[in-house]
Design a protein around this motif. Structure first.
Motif, PDB file in Angstrom:
ATOM      1  N   LEU A   1      43.386  42.840  35.713  1.00 48.72           N
ATOM      2  CA  LEU A   1      42.372  43.884  35.619  1.00 48.72           C
ATOM      3  C   LEU A   1      40.994  43.353  35.994  1.00 48.72           C
ATOM      4  CD1 LEU A   1      42.365  46.424  32.701  1.00 48.72           C
ATOM      5  CD2 LEU A   1      40.251  45.694  33.758  1.00 48.72           C
ATOM      6  N   ALA A   2      40.620  42.206  35.413  1.00 45.96           N
ATOM      7  CA  ALA A   2      39.290  41.645  35.655  1.00 45.96           C
ATOM      8  C   ALA A   2      39.111  41.218  37.103  1.00 45.96           C
ATOM      9  CB  ALA A   2      39.052  40.452  34.723  1.00 45.96           C
ATOM     10  N   PHE A   3      40.138  40.612  37.690  1.00 52.19           N
ATOM     11  CA  PHE A   3      40.036  40.156  39.080  1.00 52.19           C
ATOM     12  C   PHE A   3      39.941  41.339  40.035  1.00 52.19           C
ATOM     13  CE2 PHE A   3      41.546  35.495  39.233  1.00 52.19           C
ATOM     14  CZ  PHE A   3      40.875  35.215  38.051  1.00 52.19           C
ATOM     15  N   ALA A   4      40.669  42.426  39.725  1.00 53.47           N
ATOM     16  CA  ALA A   4      40.586  43.622  40.564  1.00 53.47           C
ATOM     17  C   ALA A   4      39.194  44.242  40.486  1.00 53.47           C
ATOM     18  CB  ALA A   4      41.641  44.637  40.132  1.00 53.47           C
ATOM     19  N   VAL A   5      38.624  44.285  39.286  1.00 54.89           N
ATOM     20  CA  VAL A   5      37.269  44.833  39.119  1.00 54.89           C
ATOM     21  C   VAL A   5      36.260  44.006  39.913  1.00 54.89           C
ATOM     22  CG1 VAL A   5      35.390  45.170  37.469  1.00 54.89           C
ATOM     23  CG2 VAL A   5      37.697  45.931  36.902  1.00 54.89           C
ATOM     24  N   ARG A   6      36.388  42.672  39.831  1.00 58.32           N
ATOM     25  CA  ARG A   6      35.485  41.796  40.581  1.00 58.32           C
ATOM     26  C   ARG A   6      35.574  42.053  42.078  1.00 58.32           C
ATOM     27  NH1 ARG A   6      30.794  39.216  41.121  1.00 58.32           N
ATOM     28  NH2 ARG A   6      30.961  37.241  42.252  1.00 58.32           N
ATOM     29  N   ASP A   7      36.788  42.221  42.575  1.00 55.18           N
ATOM     30  CA  ASP A   7      36.975  42.508  43.997  1.00 55.18           C
ATOM     31  C   ASP A   7      36.315  43.832  44.380  1.00 55.18           C
ATOM     32  OD1 ASP A   7      38.160  41.356  46.319  1.00 55.18           O
ATOM     33  OD2 ASP A   7      39.911  40.882  45.145  1.00 55.18           O
ATOM     34  N   LEU A   8      36.552  44.855  43.584  1.00 59.47           N
ATOM     35  CA  LEU A   8      35.999  46.175  43.883  1.00 59.47           C
ATOM     36  C   LEU A   8      34.479  46.167  43.825  1.00 59.47           C
ATOM     37  CD1 LEU A   8      38.557  48.397  41.941  1.00 59.47           C
ATOM     38  CD2 LEU A   8      38.304  48.221  44.417  1.00 59.47           C
ATOM     39  N   VAL A   9      33.901  45.387  42.916  1.00 61.75           N
ATOM     40  CA  VAL A   9      32.444  45.268  42.839  1.00 61.75           C
ATOM     41  C   VAL A   9      31.896  44.629  44.110  1.00 61.75           C
ATOM     42  CG1 VAL A   9      30.551  44.071  41.675  1.00 61.75           C
ATOM     43  CG2 VAL A   9      32.282  45.258  40.323  1.00 61.75           C
ATOM     44  N   LEU A  10      32.536  43.547  44.569  1.00 64.94           N
ATOM     45  CA  LEU A  10      32.086  42.875  45.785  1.00 64.94           C
ATOM     46  C   LEU A  10      32.220  43.780  47.005  1.00 64.94           C
ATOM     47  CD1 LEU A  10      33.541  39.284  45.243  1.00 64.94           C
ATOM     48  CD2 LEU A  10      31.131  39.955  45.192  1.00 64.94           C
TER      49      LEU A  10
ATOM     50  N   LYS B   1      27.129  37.335  55.036  1.00 67.80           N
ATOM     51  CA  LYS B   1      26.932  36.722  53.720  1.00 67.80           C
ATOM     52  C   LYS B   1      27.742  37.457  52.652  1.00 67.80           C
ATOM     53  CE  LYS B   1      22.311  34.824  54.573  1.00 67.80           C
ATOM     54  NZ  LYS B   1      20.871  34.867  54.191  1.00 67.80           N
ATOM     55  N   GLN B   2      27.767  38.784  52.745  1.00 67.36           N
ATOM     56  CA  GLN B   2      28.514  39.578  51.769  1.00 67.36           C
ATOM     57  C   GLN B   2      30.016  39.333  51.904  1.00 67.36           C
ATOM     58  OE1 GLN B   2      27.040  43.441  52.827  1.00 67.36           O
ATOM     59  NE2 GLN B   2      25.117  43.178  51.704  1.00 67.36           N
ATOM     60  N   VAL B   3      30.500  39.249  53.134  1.00 70.74           N
ATOM     61  CA  VAL B   3      31.918  38.968  53.354  1.00 70.74           C
ATOM     62  C   VAL B   3      32.238  37.530  52.950  1.00 70.74           C
ATOM     63  CG1 VAL B   3      33.725  38.753  55.114  1.00 70.74           C
ATOM     64  CG2 VAL B   3      32.195  40.722  55.134  1.00 70.74           C
ATOM     65  N   ALA B   4      31.288  36.609  53.171  1.00 69.09           N
ATOM     66  CA  ALA B   4      31.495  35.213  52.761  1.00 69.09           C
ATOM     67  C   ALA B   4      31.651  35.122  51.241  1.00 69.09           C
ATOM     68  CB  ALA B   4      30.324  34.348  53.221  1.00 69.09           C
ATOM     69  N   ALA B   5      30.889  35.926  50.504  1.00 68.42           N
ATOM     70  CA  ALA B   5      31.034  35.949  49.041  1.00 68.42           C
ATOM     71  C   ALA B   5      32.417  36.460  48.650  1.00 68.42           C
ATOM     72  CB  ALA B   5      29.950  36.827  48.427  1.00 68.42           C
ATOM     73  N   LEU B   6      32.907  37.465  49.380  1.00 72.13           N
ATOM     74  CA  LEU B   6      34.240  38.009  49.118  1.00 72.13           C
ATOM     75  C   LEU B   6      35.313  36.968  49.444  1.00 72.13           C
ATOM     76  CD1 LEU B   6      35.661  40.624  48.210  1.00 72.13           C
ATOM     77  CD2 LEU B   6      35.726  41.326  50.611  1.00 72.13           C
ATOM     78  N   ARG B   7      35.123  36.244  50.551  1.00 68.03           N
ATOM     79  CA  ARG B   7      36.074  35.197  50.930  1.00 68.03           C
ATOM     80  C   ARG B   7      36.108  34.081  49.878  1.00 68.03           C
ATOM     81  NH1 ARG B   7      37.551  34.394  56.308  1.00 68.03           N
ATOM     82  NH2 ARG B   7      37.198  32.161  56.088  1.00 68.03           N
ATOM     83  N   ALA B   8      34.931  33.646  49.427  1.00 65.09           N
ATOM     84  CA  ALA B   8      34.867  32.573  48.426  1.00 65.09           C
ATOM     85  C   ALA B   8      35.539  33.006  47.127  1.00 65.09           C
ATOM     86  CB  ALA B   8      33.414  32.186  48.171  1.00 65.09           C
ATOM     87  N   TRP B   9      35.335  34.252  46.732  1.00 65.62           N
ATOM     88  CA  TRP B   9      35.963  34.748  45.516  1.00 65.62           C
ATOM     89  C   TRP B   9      37.484  34.777  45.663  1.00 65.62           C
ATOM     90  CZ3 TRP B   9      36.527  35.437  40.694  1.00 65.62           C
ATOM     91  CH2 TRP B   9      37.421  36.382  40.202  1.00 65.62           C
ATOM     92  N   HIS B  10      37.981  35.182  46.831  1.00 60.13           N
ATOM     93  CA  HIS B  10      39.428  35.242  47.042  1.00 60.13           C
ATOM     94  C   HIS B  10      40.059  33.855  47.007  1.00 60.13           C
ATOM     95  CE1 HIS B  10      40.655  39.430  48.550  1.00 60.13           C
ATOM     96  NE2 HIS B  10      39.550  39.543  47.831  1.00 60.13           N
ATOM     97  N   ILE B  11      39.330  32.853  47.467  1.00 60.27           N
ATOM     98  CA  ILE B  11      39.856  31.483  47.393  1.00 60.27           C
ATOM     99  C   ILE B  11      39.986  31.050  45.931  1.00 60.27           C
ATOM    100  CG2 ILE B  11      39.334  29.056  47.894  1.00 60.27           C
ATOM    101  CD1 ILE B  11      38.089  30.006  50.529  1.00 60.27           C
TER     102      ILE B  11
END
Length: 221
Positions: free
Chosen positions: A92-101, A116-126
């Motif tokens: 649940l928490a990881f999905a919320v974080r993804d949707l926020v980004l 930069k915004q996509v780079a933040a999404l990429r770093a979070w997915h790693i």
């Protein structure tokens, strides 16, 4: 079409033909609009997937909470339920974080800002990929044991050696994950590390990054 409108169209076309810079500006605008449409469309499957993960996490957390609260007197069942509850909250928490980004992406921003915004999404997915790989080595145990219990087989009481075998497999799996990650960080393994990161990042985010790279290359030309 009226005569005046036709004359205006011819005049505009002639002006465009005489002005290469205007042609380039128009081509650039059309290219950006087309690629941004692809950029938006590429992220929709990711957002849909995260909504599904959010629902699944909420269902798992709610169901497992109901399970472990009914088994306070049985420590092993309590551990199974709390483990699944924690995993549901993680989903649940990881999905919320993804949707926020994803929600923070400003599609009208310059390419550099979008990168930069996509780079933040990429770093979070790693980071999320590392967590899921590590937790996945263990979470299958309580899931299987709860299913067996609901089917009438309490493995903890009847076959405790099976628990030891399950745990041994989980530890070995976790060790392999750690070894693979450590190996990917060694000098000369950049290709494998990139492959590993791309698999964690996911096709949707990688595709979005490629679209932004196309726009950047086009603007440099």
């Amino acid at each position: 079409m009226q005569t005046n409108e036709l004359d205006d169209l011819k005049s505009a076309w002639q002006t465009l033909n005489r002005n290469p810079e205007l042609q380039h500006a128009l081509a650039r605008r059309l290219f950006n609009e087309n690629t941004m449409t692809r950029f938006r469309a590429g992220l929709r499957p990711l957002a849909s997937g995260q909504i599904i993960q959010l629902v699944c996490g909420a269902i798992l957390a709610g169901w497992s909470a109901n399970f472990w609260t009914k088994h306070f007197g049985q420590p092993h069942l309590l551990i199974y339920g709390i483990s699944l509850h924690a995993y549901g909250l993680m989903l649940l928490a990881f999905a919320v974080r993804d949707l926020v980004l994803i929600g923070r992406i400003d599609y009208s921003a310059p390419v550099i800002a979008l990168q930069k915004q996509v780079a933040a999404l990429r770093a979070w997915h790693i980071r999320a990929g590392l967590w899921f790989a590590a937790v996945g080595c263990f979470i299958w145990m309580p899931l299987i044991l709860v299913i067996l219990y609901l089917l009438g087989a309490d493995v903890w009481d009847n076959k405790p050696q099976v628990i030891i075998w399950f745990l041994s497999n989980s530890v070995v799996c976790f060790g392999l994950v750690c070894a693979v990650v450590r190996w990917a960080r060694q000098p000369g393994q950049s290709k494998f590390a990139r492959y590993l990161h791309d698999s964690w990042i996911g096709r949707a985010v990688n595709r979005a990054q490629r679209v932004l790279d196309e726009i950047e290359r086009f603007e440099r030309e």
